[in-house]
Motif scaffolding. Structure first.
Motif: not given
Length: 750
Positions: A663-679
């Motif tokens: 599982q990949l989990v992040a804490e993100v401030p409300p409204g912010e959009r994020v993406r995951w990159l692996v290598n």
């Protein structure tokens, strides 16, 4: 004067006549010299007879098991003559002493016939039942290899004559049947009947009686010889092979059972065998066990374990304590025949505790006033550095609840809040508290670290159940007791927890609404009356527990496998809880449990949780109350919370891939959009996703909408690669299946 007639017993005539008259003379001489006090009375003989197996009973006298108290022989209880079947009495007299009711201890006709047979090479003796009994009662007259000497036989005859003057025929026959040697270490027909045929002597039929009678002459004879003798007893000297065949099979089975070293056939399923053994060692013969409840708990456990057998479950245990007195009302040590280790007592066996220690974690935090029932703890990914690596506890469902109150965290059995609470009080402080509650932990708190909060330590069902009884008794601890007779005074109680803290913890454990997040409102934990209850499942589902108390009783249930093999998808709520609920219902069938009154020393206060949880009234220790609560820490920038940097994921080819996704989990401030990159390759969008990678080293990055790196961690994956698994498909695209992580996992589940 006429010639004097010769003495009638002079040494004249044939050798047979000589032998017969010599025997008569010898017996007559010693009998005239016999003092009447040399032989014990019937009452003395009966009172000196002690069974080798002593019964242990429930409080109402119901037998719950037997204990071997004499290892030199196996004897049953002394039975009166009317407790032996007429068939047995008839066959014994006919085969051993046909003129038993006619002679006075010595059969004079048989003495002469025996002497004649001795001279002719036939060794049929002339011992009557009375003479045989004398030989059994006097150590000096017991048969030895090579037989008795002439003097021993004379003494045996002398004592037989005395015995007949002091005892009745019925008493002699009764004593003989209770004392006659049988195969191996067995003494007496009562024990032989139980071991060989699984019945009391009054139920013996003619065939069974014949087999036992045949064994009197030669207890250790071969099966074939015993069967032949028994056949002649039943069918006469002209018995045919066809008539003897059934007896041969019956004899073979009976003798095989006779040499077994286990419990008696009539007690192969004793009501409480494990407690009986424990009681016997303590010389306790009447226990506090409630026989009706014991049978109900035993049957409930066996029925439920049988239902779970297809999910690799075979063992279990149940313990019920009276809160006020500490009396053991139920002690079911195993699932019986369902178990491969039925002799093991799982009430006292040590297993990993799972989540059952969580109430004591929060009790310590409340005691130190570092938390209240209303305090908010963030149920979010946690990585704790330890000497052996990164400790990353996870919840049972592999998900996270976010901010929750202590009440919700405990009642719903969330793991991460419990670990955070344990870190607030330190594992060593928790260890000391567990010791005060009666847990005999083998290692220190520092040895277990934060995993102590999730049950990494091994405990027994006995310790756990009694610790929960301490909560039920407002923090007063005392040792349980099972001895009714001889009576033992209740152990002096000692203060292990404050009464106020105990009340709050019990109130949280009894809160159905707070429990609903994980268990719903209709689980087995939802009893008709008030009850505080907690489940627990150890690592890899090797053990699961359900421990809880009402206003009068504390009930503990364990389900698992003696071998330590994992169960298949069995948690505390599906494994142990149904048995717990059934036993608790039986205990309160007549009167529902009542909630304890709120102590005057506690403070009830309305609390606003700022929208995290609905506003409600909460209970506080005096001086800790507040009307609003909120998390002290707020998210100011996005960061990766799982996996932790340096994590090593170990893939197991025996576990389905769906259960090993990271599982990949992040804490993100409300409204912010994020993406995951692996290598540097795109994986998914959003604050959470899951991923099953092949072995290798990876750099996981969390980036914003513009591709700017917000946080990165490096991990390594080891183990066999399982093909045909898509590794870059986000959880949302899979239809919302339950995500799971491979490692590290917590030491406990709900």
């Amino acid at each position: 004067m006429s010639a004097r007639k010769p003495f009638p017993l002079a040494w004249r005539g044939s050798p047979a006549t000589f032998a017969r008259r010599a025997a008569w003379m010898l017996v007559l001489a010693v009998s005239l010299l016999a003092p009447a006090h040399a032989t014990p009375s019937y009452q003395q003989t009966k009172q000196s007879h002690h069974p080798s197996d002593k019964q242990v009973t429930a409080r109402d006298g119901t037998p719950i098991g037997s204990v071997r108290v004499d290892t030199t022989a196996r004897r049953g209880a002394w039975l009166t003559l009317d407790q032996f079947s007429p068939a047995l009495i008839d066959t014994v007299i006919a085969a051993e002493d046909a003129r038993f009711f006619e002679h006075g201890g010595v059969d004079w006709k048989a003495v002469g016939a025996g002497a004649k047979q001795t001279l002719s090479g036939s060794r049929r003796g002339a011992s009557t039942l009375t003479m045989q009994l004398v030989g059994l009662m006097d150590e000096d007259l017991k048969a030895r290899p090579g037989g008795r000497s002439v003097l021993q036989k004379a003494e045996q005859a002398r004592q037989a004559l005395v015995l007949e003057r002091r005892w009745t025929k019925g008493q002699i026959l009764e004593a003989y049947l209770n004392k006659v040697p049988m195969p191996g270490e067995i003494l007496g027909i009562p024990m032989a009947s139980q071991l060989m045929f699984g019945k009391a002597p009054h139920g013996l039929n003619r065939q069974e009686a014949a087999i036992l009678t045949a064994l009197i002459r030669a207890p250790n004879a071969s099966e074939k010889l015993v069967a032949q003798r028994a056949c002649r007893i039943v069918h006469g000297a002209a018995a045919t092979p066809a008539q003897c065949a059934p007896l041969e099979g019956q004899t073979q089975i009976a003798l095989a059972q006779a040499v077994q070293k286990g419990a008696l056939p009539g007690a192969r399923s004793p009501l409480a065998a494990h407690l009986a053994r424990r009681a016997g060692k303590a010389q306790v013969w009447q226990t506090t066990v409630d026989a009706r409840l014991q049978a109900l708990a035993r049957d409930s456990l066996r029925r439920h374990v049988a239902e779970l057998s297809t999910r690799n479950v075979e063992d279990g245990a149940v313990l019920v304590l009276d809160n006020a007195t500490g009396e053991v009302l139920v002690w079911v040590g195993s699932s019986g025949a369902l178990s491969d280790a039925a002799q093991l007592d799982f009430v006292t066996a040590r297993r990993q505790a799972g989540s059952t220690l969580k109430p004591f974690v929060y009790a310590q935090a409340l005691t130190e006033k570092k938390l209240t029932a209303a305090s908010l703890i963030d149920d979010a990914p946690l990585a704790v550095p330890t000497q052996s690596g990164i400790y990353a506890p996870q919840n049972y469902d592999r998900g996270y609840a976010g901010p929750v109150s202590v009440r919700t965290a405990l009642a719903s059995s969330l793991n991460i809040p419990a670990v955070k609470a344990a870190m607030m009080v330190t594992p060593e402080a928790l260890f000391r508290q567990l010791q005060a509650l009666g847990f005999a932990l083998r290692e220190s708190g520092d040895y277990f670290g934060p995993g102590l909060a999730l049950g990494a330590a091994e405990v027994s069902l006995f310790e756990l159940t009694n610790a929960y009884r301490t909560l039920a008794n407002q923090g007063m601890a005392s040792e349980p007791r099972f001895a009714l007779k001889p009576a033992t005074p209740p152990a002096a109680p000692r203060r292990a927890l404050s009464s106020d803290v105990s009340w709050i913890v019990a109130d949280m454990l009894a809160d159905r609404e707070a429990r609903a997040r994980t268990f719903g409102l209709t689980s087995p934990l939802a009893t008709r009356g008030w009850a505080a209850v907690k489940t627990g499942t150890s690592k890899d589902m090797r053990d699961n527990w359900c421990i809880g108390f009402s206003d009068r009783y504390t009930v503990g249930v364990w389900v698992g496998n003696a071998s330590g093999a994992p169960m298949w998808n069995v948690s505390g709520v599906s494994g142990a809880a149904p048995v717990w609920a059934e036993v608790m219902r039986a205990l309160h069938a007549g009167r529902p449990s009542q909630a304890p009154a709120l102590p005057a020393t506690l403070v009830k206060q309305a609390v606003d949780f700022g929208g995290v949880e609905p506003a409600r009234e909460e209970v506080f220790l005096a001086g800790t109350e507040r009307s609003t609560v909120a998390l002290a820490q707020r998210i100011v920038s996005a960061r990766i919370t799982a996996p932790a940097a340096g994590t090593i994921v170990a893939l197991d080819p025996d576990i389905p891939p769906a259960q090993q996704r990271v599982q990949l989990v992040a804490e993100v401030p409300p409204g912010e959009r994020v993406r995951w990159l692996v290598n540097d390759r795109p994986l998914a969008q959003g604050a959470r996703t899951s991923w099953l990678p092949p072995p290798g080293k990876y750099r996981i990055a969390l980036v914003d909408a513009q591709g700017k790196a917000l946080d990165t961690v490096a991990i390594e994956v080891r183990g066999a690669w399982m093909p045909a698994v898509q590794t870059a498909r986000p959880a949302a695209a899979r239809g919302g299946g339950r995500p799971s992580a491979a490692a590290p996992s917590s030491a406990a589940l709900r």
